[in-house]
Design a protein around this motif. Structure first.
Motif, mmCIF file in Angstrom:
data_model
loop_
_atom_site.group_PDB
_atom_site.id
_atom_site.type_symbol
_atom_site.label_atom_id
_atom_site.label_comp_id
_atom_site.label_asym_id
_atom_site.label_seq_id
_atom_site.Cartn_x
_atom_site.Cartn_y
_atom_site.Cartn_z
ATOM 1 N N PHE A 162 -7.778 -7.458 2.696
ATOM 2 C CA PHE A 162 -6.965 -6.467 3.410
ATOM 3 C C PHE A 162 -6.554 -7.012 4.782
ATOM 4 C CE2 PHE A 162 -6.501 -2.992 6.414
ATOM 5 C CZ PHE A 162 -5.619 -2.148 5.754
ATOM 6 N N THR A 166 -2.717 -7.949 5.945
ATOM 7 C CA THR A 166 -2.086 -7.175 7.015
ATOM 8 C C THR A 166 -1.886 -7.992 8.292
ATOM 9 O OG1 THR A 166 -4.250 -6.245 7.626
ATOM 10 C CG2 THR A 166 -2.849 -4.940 6.146
ATOM 11 N N THR A 169 3.196 -8.918 9.932
ATOM 12 C CA THR A 169 3.702 -7.667 10.495
ATOM 13 C C THR A 169 4.520 -6.876 9.479
ATOM 14 O OG1 THR A 169 5.532 -8.898 11.478
ATOM 15 C CG2 THR A 169 3.660 -8.378 12.902
ATOM 16 N N ILE A 171 4.011 -6.786 6.143
ATOM 17 C CA ILE A 171 3.071 -6.123 5.230
ATOM 18 C C ILE A 171 2.301 -5.043 5.976
ATOM 19 C CG2 ILE A 171 1.008 -6.454 3.802
ATOM 20 C CD1 ILE A 171 2.127 -9.215 3.054
ATOM 21 N N ALA A 172 1.891 -5.313 7.210
ATOM 22 C CA ALA A 172 1.156 -4.320 8.002
ATOM 23 C C ALA A 172 1.995 -3.063 8.203
ATOM 24 C CB ALA A 172 0.740 -4.906 9.342
ATOM 25 N N VAL A 175 1.954 -1.211 4.886
ATOM 26 C CA VAL A 175 0.629 -0.630 4.638
ATOM 27 C C VAL A 175 0.394 0.587 5.535
ATOM 28 C CG1 VAL A 175 -1.861 -1.084 4.891
ATOM 29 C CG2 VAL A 175 -0.396 -2.744 3.733
ATOM 30 N N GLN A 176 0.959 0.569 6.728
ATOM 31 C CA GLN A 176 0.743 1.661 7.685
ATOM 32 C C GLN A 176 1.100 3.031 7.105
ATOM 33 O OE1 GLN A 176 -0.865 1.544 10.456
ATOM 34 N NE2 GLN A 176 -0.512 3.695 10.916
ATOM 35 N N ARG A 179 -1.890 4.555 5.343
ATOM 36 C CA ARG A 179 -3.109 4.834 6.105
ATOM 37 C C ARG A 179 -3.223 6.317 6.395
ATOM 38 N NH1 ARG A 179 -4.838 2.857 10.669
ATOM 39 N NH2 ARG A 179 -6.916 2.823 9.806
#
Length: 190
Positions: A162, A166, A169, A171-172, A175-176, A179
């Protein structure tokens, strides 16, 4: 002695549905319901049902004697890394990789030690459930320190994956949206 098998699906499916509904309720109570977050709840519910199905079942009840028919040895294996096959180790690692990847989506400010505690507690709950079922009924599973340790390793590998994913940036940012807790910005939940 006659045994009957406890059917798996009438237990596992309602278990998964309850997990999903509880997770949706948590999201709703936080005002955080989105399709992306609800999909995390669905994945976690299916994952929990699959883990239950594969770690606890089959369960066999003795007909005529009920749950307990006298003393039996405690279904517990506490000798680490003795008589533990590579295949079992790899399976137990693989089964907990998804949990290590899901936990950071659910908690605020995920840290390695928070993921470790959650993964270790989940694996311990499974091992204790296996021990209780093997003690009260008949099952092909027993509580094993090796399973617990390799489950933790799998969860931490999942968390490491993970973190690695992440770092990008792009992919992060993607993914955000999955969350559950909002990222804190300048002390404001946003």
């Amino acid at each position: 002695m006659t045994f009957i098998e406890v059917p798996m699906l009438p237990i596992v499916i309602p278990f998964g549905v309850v997990i999903f509904l509880v997770l949706l309720w948590i999201l709703r109570s936080r005002g955080r319901v989105t399709i992306a977050r609800a999909s995390v709840a669905a994945v976690l519910a299916v994952y929990a049902g699959g883990v239950l199905a594969n770690t606890v079942f089959p369960i066999f009840l003795r007909v005529g004697t009920g749950f307990y028919d006298g003393p039996r040895p405690l279904p517990l294996y506490l000798v680490p890394f003795a008589d533990y096959g590579l295949e079992d180790a790899l399976i137990n690692v693989a089964v907990f990789v998804p949990l290590g990847m899901l936990v950071p989506l659910l908690i605020a400010r995920p840290r390695w030690w928070k993921v470790l505690v959650i993964v270790a507690a989940a694996s311990l709950a499974i091992e204790l459930l296996q021990m209780a079922i093997a003690r009260l009924a008949s099952s092909g599973h027993l509580a094993d320190i090796n399973d617990w340790l390799t489950n933790i390793l799998g969860g931490m590998i999942g968390y490491g994956l993970f973190l690695l994913l992440t770092r990008s940036t792009r992919i992060a940012g993607f993914v955000q949206q999955f969350r559950w807790p909002a990222r804190e910005r300048a002390g404001v939940d946003g």
